[in-house]
Motif scaffolding. Structure first.
Motif, short mmCIF file in Angstrom:
data_model
loop_
_atom_site.label_atom_id
_atom_site.label_comp_id
_atom_site.label_asym_id
_atom_site.label_seq_id
_atom_site.Cartn_x
_atom_site.Cartn_y
_atom_site.Cartn_z
N THR A 6 0.88 -1.29 0.07
CA THR A 6 -0.03 0.13 -0.13
C THR A 6 0.80 1.28 -0.17
OG1 THR A 6 -0.09 -0.06 2.37
CG2 THR A 6 -1.90 -1.19 1.12
N GLY A 7 2.05 1.18 0.25
CA GLY A 7 3.10 2.30 0.38
C GLY A 7 4.47 1.82 0.71
N SER A 8 5.57 2.60 0.19
CA SER A 8 6.82 2.20 0.61
C SER A 8 7.08 2.66 2.04
CB SER A 8 7.75 3.01 -0.25
OG SER A 8 7.63 4.54 -0.29
N ASP A 9 6.53 3.74 2.54
CA ASP A 9 6.93 3.82 4.05
C ASP A 9 6.23 3.00 4.73
OD1 ASP A 9 7.91 6.08 3.07
OD2 ASP A 9 6.23 7.38 3.64
N VAL A 10 5.02 2.38 4.70
CA VAL A 10 4.52 1.24 5.38
C VAL A 10 5.11 0.08 5.32
CG1 VAL A 10 2.29 -0.03 5.91
CG2 VAL A 10 2.21 2.43 5.47
N ASP A 11 5.56 -0.29 4.04
CA ASP A 11 6.53 -1.69 3.72
C ASP A 11 7.82 -1.33 4.85
OD1 ASP A 11 4.42 -2.57 2.13
OD2 ASP A 11 5.50 -2.04 0.36
N SER A 12 8.37 -0.28 4.61
CA SER A 12 9.65 -0.11 5.59
C SER A 12 9.46 -0.26 6.77
CB SER A 12 10.12 1.31 4.92
OG SER A 12 11.33 1.39 5.57
N MET A 13 8.40 0.37 7.36
CA MET A 13 8.08 0.27 8.96
C MET A 13 7.93 -0.99 9.18
SD MET A 13 5.74 3.68 9.05
CE MET A 13 6.35 5.44 8.46
N LEU A 14 7.09 -1.97 8.71
CA LEU A 14 6.77 -3.10 8.97
C LEU A 14 8.02 -3.99 8.70
CD1 LEU A 14 3.25 -3.55 7.27
CD2 LEU A 14 3.49 -3.13 9.70
N ALA A 71 10.76 -6.09 21.92
CA ALA A 71 10.77 -4.96 22.74
C ALA A 71 10.63 -3.81 21.99
CB ALA A 71 11.55 -5.00 23.69
N ALA A 72 11.21 -3.64 20.65
CA ALA A 72 11.62 -2.63 19.99
C ALA A 72 10.40 -2.43 18.93
CB ALA A 72 12.92 -2.73 19.33
N SER A 73 9.88 -3.54 18.64
CA SER A 73 8.72 -3.62 17.30
C SER A 73 7.52 -2.72 17.61
CB SER A 73 8.32 -4.99 16.93
OG SER A 73 7.73 -5.51 18.17
N PRO A 74 7.20 -2.54 18.84
CA PRO A 74 5.74 -1.69 19.10
C PRO A 74 5.89 -0.29 18.40
CG PRO A 74 5.89 -2.79 20.92
CD PRO A 74 7.38 -3.04 20.16
N ARG A 75 7.13 0.31 18.43
CA ARG A 75 7.26 1.72 17.93
C ARG A 75 6.98 1.66 16.53
NH1 ARG A 75 12.07 3.77 15.51
NH2 ARG A 75 12.09 6.01 15.28
N TYR A 76 7.46 0.52 15.67
CA TYR A 76 7.43 0.75 14.28
C TYR A 76 6.03 0.33 13.87
CZ TYR A 76 12.34 0.54 14.18
OH TYR A 76 13.76 0.87 14.50
N TYR A 77 5.18 -0.60 14.62
CA TYR A 77 3.73 -0.57 14.48
C TYR A 77 2.88 0.54 14.60
CZ TYR A 77 4.88 -5.57 14.95
OH TYR A 77 5.48 -6.73 15.03
N ARG A 78 3.54 1.27 15.73
CA ARG A 78 2.55 2.82 15.83
C ARG A 78 2.75 3.66 14.62
NH1 ARG A 78 3.87 1.77 21.25
NH2 ARG A 78 5.94 2.91 21.19
N LEU A 79 4.19 3.87 14.17
CA LEU A 79 4.28 4.34 12.87
C LEU A 79 3.72 4.28 11.73
CD1 LEU A 79 8.54 5.03 13.53
CD2 LEU A 79 6.54 6.73 13.90
N ALA A 80 3.74 2.73 11.42
CA ALA A 80 2.92 2.19 10.26
C ALA A 80 1.41 2.49 10.56
CB ALA A 80 2.94 0.76 10.22
N GLU A 81 0.82 2.50 11.94
CA GLU A 81 -0.38 2.54 12.10
C GLU A 81 -0.90 4.04 11.71
OE1 GLU A 81 -4.12 1.40 15.17
OE2 GLU A 81 -1.94 1.63 15.94
N ASN A 82 -0.03 4.92 12.23
CA ASN A 82 -0.31 6.35 12.11
C ASN A 82 -0.41 6.75 10.36
OD1 ASN A 82 -0.47 6.81 14.75
ND2 ASN A 82 1.52 7.49 15.03
N THR A 83 0.68 6.20 9.88
CA THR A 83 0.77 6.60 8.29
C THR A 83 -0.47 6.05 7.57
OG1 THR A 83 3.21 6.34 8.39
CG2 THR A 83 2.03 5.96 6.04
N VAL A 84 -1.09 4.78 8.20
CA VAL A 84 -2.19 4.30 7.25
C VAL A 84 -3.27 5.05 7.77
CG1 VAL A 84 -3.59 2.10 7.16
CG2 VAL A 84 -1.26 1.92 7.28
N LEU A 85 -3.74 5.44 8.75
CA LEU A 85 -4.78 6.29 9.29
C LEU A 85 -4.41 7.69 8.54
CD1 LEU A 85 -4.96 5.40 13.15
CD2 LEU A 85 -6.44 4.84 11.25
#
Length: 502
Positions: free
Chosen positions: A428-436, A445-459
């Protein structure tokens, strides 16, 4: 207030009192369930199937306490030097209910069969884990090579799709017959074949090698497809535990079973996706307008009968551990703002067609209600609803050939945002793919930060808007104690104790 996934999974409700009536033999737990679609792990695709197989099988791992790694169950250890190649070592001495040993081949053969046969559980292996290779190194060692690093692989091993199968069925491939009398490695075993629309009895497995022994003398699964019948039987004292509540009795359940009901989040969500190739939906303002015009709470309490939780985030709470995340601004009903945004979009949108899959029970009712909300909230001249047969709908999904918004359901095969987001949003987008990708490769322990970034971008871009997530219901008699739930397996029946009835 943030609640951890582990707290949701293992929070125990201790009760006191005694039963209002003799519902079963002393110490035997009676449970009302809908007829499951299948009891073959790779084919299990509904909550009744997960709850029953959860009593018959023990997974490799289960969720740990808050912010702790998964706890090995049938596995002794799960390790990797690079998060790309994982080694699973099995505990010694585990056997199936037929007495045959549980070996590495039991898992590898089951997973290979799932992918070969195209069972629903294969999605966990192919889309969510991206398995690139499987190998039984020896009797107790499994090697799994992934297509990309995944730090949350040990959590994936909680999945009901990754349970083992005995050599007898791997050799015969008589899957249908096996599903009638499944043979697991778990705390309970079937005493008779499963009878469709009736159920079956399970009893503790004397050869169970797990640390937690079943507390009940047995479980009597009763197929009761009508939620009203389940409610009536628990109220009359002839059923111990109900897993369905009729929508018209939802308030009565909360009052009558104030300290004996549990509403637990499930790792499933429903979205309204947009055909981005259609220029009418190219402007994010139009997509946000449609999202804001939908009153999710009215849908949840109306045509959906309190059986879902209105979306307040893109990722359902079962995968984040948050009871009310509240991160989804487009999920808030605001018809006035929706009208303004639609005009800003400048596409002259006046008509819409909403698409849904005909085979999904009850979809037309709530899709029609969304159509009414969009028609009135956005002042559209016409909003149609169109149901397509399952094969046609899936073909349109694969080809992205819809000419209007369409219903999209997603489920996570294991309790992690990665399991839902990566298959759903890939491409759906290169930014989201990169974050995931960063989230997958990171330590847990570090993955939630990237999930939140991906979720914010999608929203922000909103290629699809969340509507609601699924949840399960439990309510029970005073005879029970120790009722706990798991996001995937539902109620953990081996933890429940049945006290003496008068």
């Amino acid at each position: 207030m943030r609640r951890t996934l582990a707290a949701l999974a293992v929070g125990t409700l201790l009760l006191t009192g005694c039963s209002g009536g003799p519902s079963a033999e002393p110490g035997v737990l009676s449970v009302g369930v809908r007829e499951p679609a299948s009891l073959l792990p790779g084919r299990v695709a509904d909550l009744p199937g997960r709850q029953i197989t959860g009593a018959l099988w023990t997974p490799l791992t289960e969720l740990g306490a808050a912010d702790q790694p998964p706890v090995p169950l049938a596995a002794e250890s799960v390790t990797s030097p690079d998060r790309l190649v994982w080694t699973v070592v099995l505990r010694q001495g585990w056997r199936f209910h037929d007495g045959s040993p549980v070996t590495a081949r039991s898992y590898v053969g089951a997973w290979e069969a799932s992918m070969r046969e195209g069972w629903p559980g294969a999605r966990v292996l192919t889309e969510q884990l991206r398995v690139a290779g499987l190998r039984a190194v020896d009797e107790r060692t499994i090697e799994v090579r992934l297509g990309r690093p995944l730090g949350e692989f040990p959590k994936a091993l909680t999945s009901p799709a990754l349970l083992p199968l005995p050599e007898s069925v791997l050799a015969s491939r008589d899957w249908d017959r096996f599903a009638e009398r499944p043979i697991g490695n778990g705390p309970y075993r079937l005493t008779v074949p499963w009878v469709r629309d009736k159920g079956a009895r399970v009893e503790p497995f004397a050869g169970f090698a797990g640390a937690v022994r079943p507390k009940a003398r047995g479980v009597d699964f009763r197929v009761i497809n009508d939620p009203a019948d389940q409610f009536a039987q628990v109220s009359a004292g002839t059923l111990d535990l109900a897993t369905e509540v009729p929508s018209v009795r939802h308030a009565a359940m909360q009052q009558q079973y104030a300290d004996r009901h549990w509403n637990w989040p499930a790792p499933e969500a429903t979205y309204l996706a947009f055909p981005l190739a259609d220029k009418r939906f190219a402007d994010p303002s139009v997509r946000h307008a449609i999202s804001l015009a939908i009153d999710r709470s009215a849908l949840a309490t109306g045509p959906l009968g309190h059986q879902v939780t209105a979306a307040a985030s893109f990722v359902p709470p079962a995968l984040t551990g948050e009871a009310a995340p509240g991160s989804c601004r487009p999920c808030a009903h605001d018809a006035q703002a929706a009208g303004v945004l639609l005009r800003q979009g400048g596409t002259g949108l006046s008509t819409l067609t909403l698409y849904y899959e005909q085979e999904e029970a009850g979809q037309r009712g709530w899709v029609s209600r969304i159509a009414e909300q969009l028609r009135s909230g956005l002042a559209l001249s016409e909003v149609l609803v169109r149901g397509l047969p399952g094969d046609e709908y899936r073909k349109a999904l694969a080809g992205k050939s819809f000419d209007g918004p369409y219903v999209l359901r997603a489920d996570a095969g294991y309790p992690s945002p990665q399991a839902l987001l990566e298959p759903l949003l890939s491409g759906t987008g290169s930014d989201v793919d990169s974050m995931l990708g960063e989230a997958a490769a990171a330590p847990p322990a570090a993955s939630p930060r990237y999930y939140r970034l991906a979720e914010n971008t999608v929203l922000r871009d909103l290629p699809m808007t969340p509507l609601w997530s699924a949840h399960g219901h439990l309510y029970w008699s005073k005879a029970l104690s120790g009722v706990v739930t798991d996001p995937l397996r539902g109620v953990l029946l081996d933890r429940i104790e049945v006290r003496a009835r008068p």
